[in-house]
Design an enzyme around this catalytic site. Structure first.
Site, PDB file in Angstrom:
ATOM      1  N   MET A  30       0.840  -1.200   0.000  1.00  0.00           N
ATOM      2  CA  MET A  30       0.000   0.000   0.000  1.00  0.00           C
ATOM      3  C   MET A  30       0.879   1.256   0.000  1.00  0.00           C
ATOM      4  SD  MET A  30      -3.350  -0.984   2.165  1.00  0.00           S
ATOM      5  CE  MET A  30      -2.675  -0.784   3.794  1.00  0.00           C
ATOM      6  N   GLU A  35      11.805   0.054   5.159  1.00  0.00           N
ATOM      7  CA  GLU A  35      12.796  -1.018   5.049  1.00  0.00           C
ATOM      8  C   GLU A  35      12.148  -2.414   4.962  1.00  0.00           C
ATOM      9  OE1 GLU A  35      16.394  -2.435   4.365  1.00  0.00           O
ATOM     10  OE2 GLU A  35      15.896  -0.305   4.425  1.00  0.00           O
ATOM     11  N   HIS A  37       9.298  -3.198   3.343  1.00  0.00           N
ATOM     12  CA  HIS A  37       8.955  -3.370   1.925  1.00  0.00           C
ATOM     13  C   HIS A  37      10.229  -3.610   1.094  1.00  0.00           C
ATOM     14  CE1 HIS A  37       5.614  -0.504   3.265  1.00  0.00           C
ATOM     15  NE2 HIS A  37       4.958  -1.606   2.943  1.00  0.00           N
ATOM     16  N   GLN A  61     -10.297  -3.070   1.968  1.00  0.00           N
ATOM     17  CA  GLN A  61      -9.805  -3.722   3.186  1.00  0.00           C
ATOM     18  C   GLN A  61      -9.825  -2.817   4.410  1.00  0.00           C
ATOM     19  OE1 GLN A  61      -5.967  -4.510   1.156  1.00  0.00           O
ATOM     20  NE2 GLN A  61      -5.001  -4.038   3.106  1.00  0.00           N
ATOM     21  N   SER A 185       6.700  -0.106  10.089  1.00  0.00           N
ATOM     22  CA  SER A 185       5.327  -0.021   9.590  1.00  0.00           C
ATOM     23  C   SER A 185       5.082   1.376   9.046  1.00  0.00           C
ATOM     24  CB  SER A 185       4.343  -0.310  10.734  1.00  0.00           C
ATOM     25  OG  SER A 185       3.041   0.104  10.364  1.00  0.00           O
TER      26      SER A 185
HETATM   27  P1  AMP Z   1       1.561  -2.884   3.482  1.00  0.00           P
HETATM   28  O1  AMP Z   1       2.070  -1.839   2.530  1.00  0.00           O
HETATM   29  O2  AMP Z   1       1.604  -2.478   4.910  1.00  0.00           O
HETATM   30  O3  AMP Z   1       0.265  -3.494   3.026  1.00  0.00           O
HETATM   31  O4  AMP Z   1       2.624  -4.062   3.396  1.00  0.00           O
HETATM   32  C1  AMP Z   1       2.986  -4.649   2.162  1.00  0.00           C
HETATM   33  C2  AMP Z   1       3.786  -5.899   2.427  1.00  0.00           C
HETATM   34  O5  AMP Z   1       4.950  -5.558   3.183  1.00  0.00           O
HETATM   35  C3  AMP Z   1       3.010  -6.939   3.259  1.00  0.00           C
HETATM   36  O6  AMP Z   1       3.315  -8.230   2.754  1.00  0.00           O
HETATM   37  C4  AMP Z   1       3.564  -6.739   4.637  1.00  0.00           C
HETATM   38  O7  AMP Z   1       3.497  -7.888   5.443  1.00  0.00           O
HETATM   39  C5  AMP Z   1       5.007  -6.395   4.324  1.00  0.00           C
HETATM   40  N1  AMP Z   1       5.610  -5.692   5.455  1.00  0.00           N
HETATM   41  C6  AMP Z   1       5.124  -4.591   6.088  1.00  0.00           C
HETATM   42  N2  AMP Z   1       5.928  -4.269   7.136  1.00  0.00           N
HETATM   43  C7  AMP Z   1       6.914  -5.194   7.159  1.00  0.00           C
HETATM   44  C8  AMP Z   1       8.033  -5.408   8.010  1.00  0.00           C
HETATM   45  N3  AMP Z   1       8.311  -4.619   9.038  1.00  0.00           N
HETATM   46  N4  AMP Z   1       8.842  -6.477   7.743  1.00  0.00           N
HETATM   47  C9  AMP Z   1       8.574  -7.300   6.698  1.00  0.00           C
HETATM   48  N5  AMP Z   1       7.539  -7.140   5.863  1.00  0.00           N
HETATM   49  C10 AMP Z   1       6.716  -6.103   6.087  1.00  0.00           C
END
Ligand code: AMP
Length: 284
Positions: A30, A35, A37, A61, A185
């Site tokens: 998203m 780091e 990503h 979602q 995050s």
């Molecule tokens: P998001 O943009 O938050 O939807 O995350 C996209 C992808 O990055 C998802 O598969 C998350 O699980 C992964 N992700 C987000 N934060 C982390 C993190 N700290 N370590 C590893 N993967 C992450």
């Protein structure tokens, strides 16, 4: 780096690449890249000839009272980071482009969603599954990379891929953390200075749970209490849940078994943070 906003153009490009026999890796996100990503992208790049990153804040979602509108976005910064990470194709569709037909069909996830975020965020994983079916069909990757930070999502995507016979390999990637232990995050930017100082205690609370198990504690109730106590004593956050479940089944258990997940969600003023660890517990 090729930046594509149109679904049709994306499908054309991917069809051509597939025709040339290229191996394709995919990292759906998203945006507001960090780091975590970038680690998914590094793994993707190492294992595939073509790396595709998608950035799409998926309205399906988010619940009505959740942070869809205020979710952090910075596409220019993300573009620069993606370019730097060696992304070949950045797929960045608008909401209207993704949902132009108003969606006459939705996916409903029925398994492993009555716990953790599935229980607290009703319909969240239906939205995740629906957008992923679309993205998998548009990108047609050989491998797709997901972070264990969202362990329940990994379990749900695993089910989705198997249930619908989607020809993609799911590759889970370990959680990337700040030096003080806080899981990276996009939502961390919404912590106040004080909350940011408290937030590493979420990971430390998981470590308390782990330590209790290593010390021989087998009662799930007692371990959950130890984790919650640490959070309540060291942060101003409100506990949404603290759970210890079997992993990867995500079933309620009373006694620790061989593979478990300790997972938590805590609400701070403007950010709800989640974290987890999975453990393999040797039989005593
Ligand atoms: P998001 O943009 O938050 O939807 O995350 C996209 C992808 O990055 C998802 O598969 C998350 O699980 C992964 N992700 C987000 N934060 C982390 C993190 N700290 N370590 C590893 N993967 C992450």
């Amino acid at each position: 780096m090729n930046i594509v906003q149109s679904v049709e153009e994306m499908q054309q490009i991917m069809q051509d690449l597939r025709g040339k026999g290229k191996s394709i890796g995919f990292v759906p996100t998203m945006g507001f890249l960090h780091e975590g990503h970038l680690q998914l992208l590094r793994n993707c790049k190492a294992e595939n000839e073509i790396s595709v990153l998608s950035i799409f804040v998926n309205p399906l979602q988010f619940g009505p009272n959740e942070d869809f509108d205020s979710y952090p976005r910075d596409i220019e910064r993300d573009e620069a980071l993606a370019r730097n990470a060696g992304v070949d194709i950045l797929f960045y569709p608008s909401k209207d482009e993704m949902y132009k037909n108003n969606m006459s069909t939705r996916i409903t996830v029925v398994d492993r969603v009555d716990v953790l975020c599935g229980e607290k965020r009703k319909g969240h994983f239906d939205g995740v599954a629906t957008v992923l079916i679309k993205l998998f069909n548009i990108v047609t990757p050989h491998k797709a990379y997901f972070g264990m930070k969202d362990a329940q999502q990994v379990a749900v995507v695993d089910g989705l891929i198997k249930d619908f016979n989607i020809p993609v390999e799911l590759v889970p990637v370990e959680t990337i953390r700040e030096e003080d232990g806080l899981a990276k995050s996009s939502r961390n930017v919404y912590l106040s200075n004080l909350e940011r100082k408290e937030a590493p205690h979420l990971y430390q609370s998981l470590m308390c749970g782990k330590q209790a198990i290593e010390d021989g504690e087998r009662s799930v109730g007692i371990i959950k209490q130890a984790v919650s106590k640490h959070i309540l004593e060291h942060t101003s956050g409100k506990i949404d849940y603290v759970e210890v479940l079997s992993y990867p089944e995500l079933e309620q258990i009373n006694e620790i078994q061989e593979k478990v997940i300790i997972a938590l969600a805590v609400k701070f003023t403007k950010a709800r943070l989640i974290d987890n660890i999975t453990l393999v517990v040797p039989n005593n």
